[in-house]
Design a protein around this motif. Structure first.
Motif, PDB file in Angstrom:
ATOM      1  N   CYS A  22      33.597-101.821 -90.516  1.00 52.83           N
ATOM      2  CA  CYS A  22      32.332-102.157 -91.183  1.00 52.83           C
ATOM      3  C   CYS A  22      31.394-100.972 -91.388  1.00 52.83           C
ATOM      4  CB  CYS A  22      31.611-103.252 -90.406  1.00 52.83           C
ATOM      5  SG  CYS A  22      30.968-102.707 -88.798  1.00 52.83           S
ATOM      6  N   SER A  23      31.761 -99.788 -90.932  1.00 51.79           N
ATOM      7  CA  SER A  23      30.980 -98.553 -91.073  1.00 51.79           C
ATOM      8  C   SER A  23      29.736 -98.479 -90.192  1.00 51.79           C
ATOM      9  CB  SER A  23      30.591 -98.297 -92.529  1.00 51.79           C
ATOM     10  OG  SER A  23      31.747 -98.121 -93.304  1.00 51.79           O
ATOM     11  N   ALA A  24      29.579 -99.396 -89.237  1.00 45.90           N
ATOM     12  CA  ALA A  24      28.485 -99.281 -88.269  1.00 45.90           C
ATOM     13  C   ALA A  24      28.815 -98.143 -87.297  1.00 45.90           C
ATOM     14  CB  ALA A  24      28.331-100.600 -87.503  1.00 45.90           C
ATOM     15  N   ALA A  25      27.847 -97.743 -86.506  1.00 46.78           N
ATOM     16  CA  ALA A  25      28.064 -96.679 -85.523  1.00 46.78           C
ATOM     17  C   ALA A  25      29.159 -97.097 -84.539  1.00 46.78           C
ATOM     18  CB  ALA A  25      26.778 -96.383 -84.776  1.00 46.78           C
ATOM     19  N   ALA A  26      30.112 -96.218 -84.320  1.00 48.99           N
ATOM     20  CA  ALA A  26      31.229 -96.513 -83.414  1.00 48.99           C
ATOM     21  C   ALA A  26      30.777 -96.469 -81.964  1.00 48.99           C
ATOM     22  CB  ALA A  26      32.361 -95.528 -83.638  1.00 48.99           C
ATOM     23  N   LEU A  38      41.604 -95.013 -84.259  1.00 49.69           N
ATOM     24  CA  LEU A  38      40.740 -95.961 -84.940  1.00 49.69           C
ATOM     25  C   LEU A  38      39.410 -96.004 -84.209  1.00 49.69           C
ATOM     26  CD1 LEU A  38      43.240 -98.922 -85.432  1.00 49.69           C
ATOM     27  CD2 LEU A  38      42.358 -97.417 -87.226  1.00 49.69           C
ATOM     28  N   SER A  39      38.325 -96.203 -84.966  1.00 48.31           N
ATOM     29  CA  SER A  39      36.985 -96.304 -84.391  1.00 48.31           C
ATOM     30  C   SER A  39      36.440 -97.698 -84.640  1.00 48.31           C
ATOM     31  CB  SER A  39      36.055 -95.275 -85.038  1.00 48.31           C
ATOM     32  OG  SER A  39      36.542 -93.973 -84.833  1.00 48.31           O
ATOM     33  N   PHE A  40      35.716 -98.233 -83.653  1.00 48.62           N
ATOM     34  CA  PHE A  40      35.160 -99.579 -83.764  1.00 48.62           C
ATOM     35  C   PHE A  40      33.718 -99.621 -83.280  1.00 48.62           C
ATOM     36  CE2 PHE A  40      39.714-100.337 -83.272  1.00 48.62           C
ATOM     37  CZ  PHE A  40      39.953-101.244 -84.297  1.00 48.62           C
ATOM     38  N   CYS A  41      32.883-100.422 -83.953  1.00 49.02           N
ATOM     39  CA  CYS A  41      31.539-100.722 -83.463  1.00 49.02           C
ATOM     40  C   CYS A  41      31.697-101.646 -82.258  1.00 49.02           C
ATOM     41  CB  CYS A  41      30.702-101.395 -84.557  1.00 49.02           C
ATOM     42  SG  CYS A  41      31.314-103.026 -85.051  1.00 49.02           S
ATOM     43  N   GLY A  42      30.628-101.948 -81.568  1.00 47.13           N
ATOM     44  CA  GLY A  42      30.701-102.809 -80.401  1.00 47.13           C
ATOM     45  C   GLY A  42      31.238-104.193 -80.710  1.00 47.13           C
ATOM     46  N   HIS A  43      30.782-104.787 -81.803  1.00 48.65           N
ATOM     47  CA  HIS A  43      31.233-106.123 -82.190  1.00 48.65           C
ATOM     48  C   HIS A  43      32.740-106.156 -82.424  1.00 48.65           C
ATOM     49  CE1 HIS A  43      31.677-109.876 -84.393  1.00 48.65           C
ATOM     50  NE2 HIS A  43      32.269-109.181 -85.345  1.00 48.65           N
ATOM     51  N   HIS A  44      33.238-105.245 -83.244  1.00 49.10           N
ATOM     52  CA  HIS A  44      34.664-105.238 -83.565  1.00 49.10           C
ATOM     53  C   HIS A  44      35.519-104.794 -82.374  1.00 49.10           C
ATOM     54  CE1 HIS A  44      33.328-105.439 -87.880  1.00 49.10           C
ATOM     55  NE2 HIS A  44      34.177-106.443 -87.750  1.00 49.10           N
ATOM     56  N   ALA A  45      35.008-103.911 -81.531  1.00 48.15           N
ATOM     57  CA  ALA A  45      35.749-103.500 -80.330  1.00 48.15           C
ATOM     58  C   ALA A  45      35.982-104.694 -79.411  1.00 48.15           C
ATOM     59  CB  ALA A  45      34.990-102.404 -79.588  1.00 48.15           C
ATOM     60  N   ASN A  46      34.957-105.517 -79.232  1.00 49.11           N
ATOM     61  CA  ASN A  46      35.105-106.694 -78.365  1.00 49.11           C
ATOM     62  C   ASN A  46      35.933-107.782 -79.037  1.00 49.11           C
ATOM     63  OD1 ASN A  46      33.775-105.741 -76.066  1.00 49.11           O
ATOM     64  ND2 ASN A  46      31.793-106.176 -76.967  1.00 49.11           N
ATOM     65  N   GLU A  62      31.572 -95.108 -75.731  1.00 54.96           N
ATOM     66  CA  GLU A  62      30.264 -94.469 -75.680  1.00 54.96           C
ATOM     67  C   GLU A  62      29.610 -94.839 -74.358  1.00 54.96           C
ATOM     68  OE1 GLU A  62      27.262 -93.764 -79.071  1.00 54.96           O
ATOM     69  OE2 GLU A  62      26.695 -95.657 -78.118  1.00 54.96           O
ATOM     70  N   GLU A  63      28.996 -93.871 -73.709  1.00 56.61           N
ATOM     71  CA  GLU A  63      28.320 -94.089 -72.436  1.00 56.61           C
ATOM     72  C   GLU A  63      27.356 -95.265 -72.558  1.00 56.61           C
ATOM     73  OE1 GLU A  63      27.873 -93.513 -68.562  1.00 56.61           O
ATOM     74  OE2 GLU A  63      28.964 -92.007 -69.703  1.00 56.61           O
ATOM     75  N   GLY A  64      27.468 -96.219 -71.633  1.00 57.13           N
ATOM     76  CA  GLY A  64      26.583 -97.373 -71.609  1.00 57.13           C
ATOM     77  C   GLY A  64      27.113 -98.591 -72.348  1.00 57.13           C
ATOM     78  N   PHE A  65      28.185 -98.438 -73.140  1.00 54.15           N
ATOM     79  CA  PHE A  65      28.755 -99.576 -73.865  1.00 54.15           C
ATOM     80  C   PHE A  65      29.628-100.387 -72.924  1.00 54.15           C
ATOM     81  CE2 PHE A  65      32.389-101.150 -76.546  1.00 54.15           C
ATOM     82  CZ  PHE A  65      31.715-102.233 -77.062  1.00 54.15           C
ATOM     83  N   GLU A  66      29.355-101.680 -72.834  1.00 54.11           N
ATOM     84  CA  GLU A  66      30.136-102.598 -72.007  1.00 54.11           C
ATOM     85  C   GLU A  66      31.219-103.246 -72.857  1.00 54.11           C
ATOM     86  OE1 GLU A  66      29.965-103.143 -68.708  1.00 54.11           O
ATOM     87  OE2 GLU A  66      28.434-101.568 -68.592  1.00 54.11           O
ATOM     88  N   TRP A  67      32.439-102.760 -72.730  1.00 51.15           N
ATOM     89  CA  TRP A  67      33.551-103.263 -73.513  1.00 51.15           C
ATOM     90  C   TRP A  67      34.237-104.400 -72.783  1.00 51.15           C
ATOM     91  CZ3 TRP A  67      39.057-101.156 -73.565  1.00 51.15           C
ATOM     92  CH2 TRP A  67      39.796-101.737 -74.582  1.00 51.15           C
ATOM     93  N   ALA A  68      34.553-105.478 -73.499  1.00 49.92           N
ATOM     94  CA  ALA A  68      35.194-106.653 -72.901  1.00 49.92           C
ATOM     95  C   ALA A  68      36.605-106.351 -72.412  1.00 49.92           C
ATOM     96  CB  ALA A  68      35.222-107.803 -73.919  1.00 49.92           C
ATOM     97  N   GLY A  69      37.233-105.293 -72.909  1.00 48.11           N
ATOM     98  CA  GLY A  69      38.599-104.960 -72.517  1.00 48.11           C
ATOM     99  C   GLY A  69      38.705-104.091 -71.288  1.00 48.11           C
ATOM    100  N   LYS A  70      37.599-103.660 -70.763  1.00 50.62           N
ATOM    101  CA  LYS A  70      37.623-102.732 -69.626  1.00 50.62           C
ATOM    102  C   LYS A  70      37.887-103.423 -68.329  1.00 50.62           C
ATOM    103  CE  LYS A  70      35.012 -98.930 -67.749  1.00 50.62           C
ATOM    104  NZ  LYS A  70      33.789 -98.182 -67.799  1.00 50.62           N
TER     105      LYS A  70
END
Length: 70
Positions: A22-26, A38-46, A62-70
């Motif tokens: 979607c071209s949002a910040a990765a 591949l790069s993903f914004c928070g929404h698409h990463a989760n 990115e530091e501080g991003f809480e990824w659902a896959g972690k």
């Protein structure tokens, strides 16, 4: 029989990439086991976490991003 290995997960202070969907910040960059990345914004990463875990050799968050896959 196949075994699932967890990808190596590291963090980065700041990312300049844009989401490939979607071209949002990765917030996450996936280095694929087959090559490339591949790069993903928070929404698409989760949203795509299961697929990311299946194909990732390594993941950079990115530091501080809480990824659902972690």
């Amino acid at each position: 029989m196949t075994s699932l290995l967890s990808p190596e997960v590291t963090t980065s202070d700041a990312m300049t990439d844009r989401c490939d969907r979607c071209s949002a910040a990765a917030k996450l960059v996936v280095h694929l086991t087959s090559g490339g990345e591949l790069s993903f914004c928070g929404h698409h990463a989760n949203h795509h976490r299961d697929d990311i875990l299946r194909v990732a050799g390594s993941v950079v968050l990115e530091e501080g991003f809480e990824w659902a896959g972690k």
